[in-house]
Write a protein that holds these residues in place. Structure first.
Motif, PDB file in Angstrom:
ATOM      1  N   SER A  17      12.259  44.011  62.087  1.00 21.82           N
ATOM      2  CA  SER A  17      12.507  43.099  63.027  1.00 21.82           C
ATOM      3  C   SER A  17      11.153  42.415  63.355  1.00 21.82           C
ATOM      4  O   SER A  17      10.774  41.253  63.296  1.00 21.82           O
ATOM      5  CB  SER A  17      13.343  43.001  64.237  1.00 21.82           C
ATOM      6  OG  SER A  17      13.418  41.711  65.096  1.00 21.82           O
ATOM      7  N   CYS A  76      16.745  39.890  57.537  1.00 25.99           N
ATOM      8  CA  CYS A  76      16.528  38.631  58.527  1.00 25.99           C
ATOM      9  C   CYS A  76      17.869  38.776  59.724  1.00 25.99           C
ATOM     10  O   CYS A  76      17.665  38.373  60.955  1.00 25.99           O
ATOM     11  CB  CYS A  76      16.974  37.271  57.869  1.00 25.99           C
ATOM     12  SG  CYS A  76      15.870  36.748  56.761  1.00 25.99           S
ATOM     13  N   ASN A  97      16.830  40.050  63.418  1.00 23.00           N
ATOM     14  CA  ASN A  97      16.191  39.144  64.511  1.00 23.00           C
ATOM     15  C   ASN A  97      17.018  39.231  65.589  1.00 23.00           C
ATOM     16  O   ASN A  97      18.449  39.370  65.636  1.00 23.00           O
ATOM     17  CB  ASN A  97      16.296  37.731  63.797  1.00 23.00           C
ATOM     18  CG  ASN A  97      15.338  36.756  64.745  1.00 23.00           C
ATOM     19  OD1 ASN A  97      15.700  36.618  66.007  1.00 23.00           O
ATOM     20  ND2 ASN A  97      14.633  36.089  64.160  1.00 23.00           N
TER      21      ASN A  97
END
Length: 266
Positions: A209, A242, A245
């Protein structure tokens, strides 16, 4: 004990090499890693078999002027410690070389990878300083013409990435995985993307992340690779990374954004 290269050995298969690798790992656990890997010369032999041209040559193209692959990052901060700490890591073959041809037979390289995997699985964290620096060699062998060597290389690279400490993610693992995306071999790129996906879905999630700004552009480039296997792996990697996140407001939009990147015509 020492290795005698001039002494002929009976040909072995993958199964027998796996047993031999397990024996070496057991010896390292019982006698200590420094004694088995350094004093007995095992680590030097692994380097000779896996990176005969130096680690800087790994992932490079056949172009003698190429500055890609590990050559580009071998002197950066992320890997400089490997080059300057031979007594700790045993990396005695970090010289730059333009050749990519392997001077050792496929079964010898497979045996070396099996030893790395066995050490990580049996010895654990203590083996990381000796094994993780050879991740590049394991990934590079994913492009081998030998199916058994490719399978062993995939398993070994997976073991090195998933069993390594999360603290190694940004300093050792990801720089090598990013460099592997420069490889001319599509299987190497496929496996680098797969390892990133597995790390994002596992214990390395928080570290992944933190490097999304650097990771996303590199992975996005692979969405347009000519090999459909690489394209699919890049899409899966984008989604998995992704989703690490930590912003709860961003997470619901990730699938739509990734879809737009992978299939802009939709």
């Amino acid at each position: 004990p020492s290795f005698h290269r001039e002494t002929p050995h009976t040909a072995s298969d993958t199964r027998s090499r796996s047993f031999a690798a397990a024996d070496i790992a057991a010896a390292a656990q019982a006698l200590g890693l420094p004694k088995v890997l350094k004093t007995f010369g095992v680590l030097g032999e692994l380097e000779r078999m896996l990176i005969p041209n130096g680690i800087a040559a790994v992932f490079a193209s056949n172009d003698a002027k190429s500055n890609g692959g590990m050559r580009r990052i071998v002197s950066t901060n992320s890997l400089i410690s490997l080059q300057n700490s031979e007594s700790s890591f045993g990396m005695s073959n970090l010289s730059v070389s333009d050749g990519r041809m392997k001077s050792t037979p496929a079964n010898a390289r497979e045996g070396a990878l099996l030893i790395l995997r066995a050490l990580m699985e049996r010895v654990g964290a203590g083996a990381e300083p000796f094994c993780v620096p050879l991740l590049a060699a394991a990934l590079d062998e994913c492009g081998s013409s030998s199916s058994s060597l490719r399978e062993t290389a995939e398993d070994t690279s997976r073991t090195l990435c998933t069993l390594s400490s999360p603290h190694a993610t940004t300093t050792l693992l990801c720089p090598v995985l990013f460099a592997a995306l420069d490889s001319p071999e599509w299987r190497v790129k496929f496996n680098a993307l797969s390892r990133l996906t597995e790390m994002a879905e596992g214990a390395h999630k928080l570290q992944i992340s933190g490097i999304l700004p650097a990771l996303i552009p590199l992975v996005t480039q692979e969405v347009w690779d000519t090999k459909p296997q690489v394209t699919k792996a890049a899409g899966a990697c984008l989604m998995a990374t992704c989703m690490t996140n930590i912003n709860p407001d961003v997470a619901p939009a990730v699938p739509a954004v990734v879809h737009a990147i992978c299939k802009p015509s939709d």
